[in-house]
Write a protein that holds these residues in place. Structure first.
Motif, PDB file in Angstrom:
ATOM      1  N   PHE A   6       0.762  -1.266   0.139  1.00 39.56           N
ATOM      2  CA  PHE A   6      -0.146   0.260   0.186  1.00 39.56           C
ATOM      3  C   PHE A   6       0.728   1.345   0.131  1.00 39.56           C
ATOM      4  CE2 PHE A   6      -2.458  -3.437   1.808  1.00 39.56           C
ATOM      5  CZ  PHE A   6      -3.517  -3.462   1.286  1.00 39.56           C
ATOM      6  N   LEU A  11      -0.378  -0.222  -4.443  1.00 39.03           N
ATOM      7  CA  LEU A  11      -1.648   0.154  -4.526  1.00 39.03           C
ATOM      8  C   LEU A  11      -2.349   1.506  -3.821  1.00 39.03           C
ATOM      9  CD1 LEU A  11      -2.851  -3.464  -3.452  1.00 39.03           C
ATOM     10  CD2 LEU A  11      -2.737  -2.406  -5.791  1.00 39.03           C
ATOM     11  N   GLY A  12      -1.466   1.982  -3.050  1.00 43.01           N
ATOM     12  CA  GLY A  12      -1.662   3.115  -2.404  1.00 43.01           C
ATOM     13  C   GLY A  12      -2.668   3.042  -1.362  1.00 43.01           C
ATOM     14  N   ALA A  14      -5.436   4.616  -0.879  1.00 45.05           N
ATOM     15  CA  ALA A  14      -6.955   4.711  -1.168  1.00 45.05           C
ATOM     16  C   ALA A  14      -7.345   3.115  -1.251  1.00 45.05           C
ATOM     17  CB  ALA A  14      -7.141   5.362  -2.566  1.00 45.05           C
ATOM     18  N   ALA A  15      -6.418   2.287  -1.774  1.00 44.98           N
ATOM     19  CA  ALA A  15      -6.806   0.889  -1.926  1.00 44.98           C
ATOM     20  C   ALA A  15      -7.041   0.196  -0.708  1.00 44.98           C
ATOM     21  CB  ALA A  15      -5.628   0.109  -2.543  1.00 44.98           C
ATOM     22  N   THR A  43     -10.183   9.140  -8.150  1.00 41.22           N
ATOM     23  CA  THR A  43      -9.271   8.068  -7.280  1.00 41.22           C
ATOM     24  C   THR A  43      -9.865   6.917  -7.361  1.00 41.22           C
ATOM     25  OG1 THR A  43      -8.305   9.874  -6.266  1.00 41.22           O
ATOM     26  CG2 THR A  43      -8.058   7.963  -5.379  1.00 41.22           C
ATOM     27  N   ARG A  46      -9.613   4.890 -10.434  1.00 44.48           N
ATOM     28  CA  ARG A  46      -8.327   4.414 -10.619  1.00 44.48           C
ATOM     29  C   ARG A  46      -7.805   3.469  -9.746  1.00 44.48           C
ATOM     30  NH1 ARG A  46      -6.642   9.225 -10.596  1.00 44.48           N
ATOM     31  NH2 ARG A  46      -5.896   9.289  -8.378  1.00 44.48           N
ATOM     32  N   THR A  47      -8.376   3.394  -8.681  1.00 46.75           N
ATOM     33  CA  THR A  47      -7.726   2.380  -7.649  1.00 46.75           C
ATOM     34  C   THR A  47      -8.547   1.064  -7.647  1.00 46.75           C
ATOM     35  OG1 THR A  47      -7.415   4.002  -6.019  1.00 46.75           O
ATOM     36  CG2 THR A  47      -7.595   2.005  -5.167  1.00 46.75           C
ATOM     37  N   ARG A  50      -7.115  -0.821 -10.528  1.00 48.27           N
ATOM     38  CA  ARG A  50      -5.626  -1.318 -10.130  1.00 48.27           C
ATOM     39  C   ARG A  50      -6.033  -2.702  -9.126  1.00 48.27           C
ATOM     40  NH1 ARG A  50      -3.272   3.018  -7.311  1.00 48.27           N
ATOM     41  NH2 ARG A  50      -3.031   3.836  -9.240  1.00 48.27           N
ATOM     42  N   LEU A  51      -6.911  -2.687  -8.441  1.00 51.27           N
ATOM     43  CA  LEU A  51      -7.283  -3.550  -7.648  1.00 51.27           C
ATOM     44  C   LEU A  51      -8.082  -4.856  -8.298  1.00 51.27           C
ATOM     45  CD1 LEU A  51      -9.025  -1.976  -4.638  1.00 51.27           C
ATOM     46  CD2 LEU A  51      -6.845  -3.216  -4.517  1.00 51.27           C
TER      47      LEU A  51
END
Length: 214
Positions: A6, A11-12, A14-15, A43, A46-47, A50-51
């Motif tokens: 994270f 993933l950041g 936000a994930a 966001t 975008r997240t 990614r997930l």
């Protein structure tokens, strides 16, 4: 949150918030996730993408849900998904961090912070070497630290009843000085333009003469 998966460029953060929101209440739409996760819509999209690339979340129509083992970092292919939609299902958070190149970020950050703290402590120690050393006295079996007096603090022997400063050599009142209410020296003549360091040196010299005379 402390896991490398994270980290920034992984993933950041936000994930993690989105995973927590979907774990608390499964099958949410994007509009619902904006409210439950407090993540902006841009966001969020975008997240989620990614997930989804890791197979950690799946969407059916307009709703999103977590994969069965998403909390452990394991993704999968839902039966109705097109295989090409998921690049590679995640195989644990460590694998996710390795895939994003963030593995070891936390340990490196801790090492940097430890080095910064050590460097700061060394600076403090060097500064303390330039300070006047305190005097340690023993009172009632306890060690008491008595700070060394500042150069602008007036010893009691120099005090005159009218607030003047006694010259340590002549014993007469020094016309250019007064004692402030906090017991420190006040220079009242504009003719003396000496810096604080010069005044401190003069103070030390006068005090030495006073102690030698005593």
């Amino acid at each position: 949150m402390g896991h490398d998966a994270f980290a920034h460029r992984g993933l950041g953060s936000a994930a993690l918030v989105i995973i927590g929101a979907l774990h608390a209440r499964p099958a949410q739409t994007v509009a619902e996730l904006v409210g439950s996760s407090s993540v902006s819509r841009a966001t969020l999209y975008r997240t989620l993408r990614r997930l989804a690339d890791h197979g950690l979340v799946h969407h059916s129509g307009e709703t999103w849900t977590l994969a069965p083992r998403a909390l452990e970092g394991f993704g999968d292919h839902p039966p109705e998904a097109v295989v090409e939609e998921i690049a590679e299902p995640a195989r644990g958070w460590d694998a996710v961090a390795t895939r994003h190149g963030t593995a070891g970020v936390a340990s490196r950050r801790k090492a940097v912070h430890a080095a910064e703290r050590a460097a700061y402590q060394r600076v403090l120690e060097r500064l303390s070497e330039h300070r006047s050393k305190a005097v340690v006295i023993v009172r009632d079996g306890r060690q008491v630290v008595v700070p060394a007096p500042r150069p602008d603090e007036v010893p009691t022997a120099w005090h005159a009843p009218d607030g003047c400063v006694l010259d340590p050599v002549t014993g007469r009142a020094a016309p250019d000085w007064r004692i402030a209410t906090d017991g420190r020296l006040i220079l009242i003549t504009p003719a003396d333009q000496r810096s604080y360091n010069e005044l401190a040196a003069a103070h030390a010299e006068a005090r030495s003469e006073w102690e030698s005379a005593a």
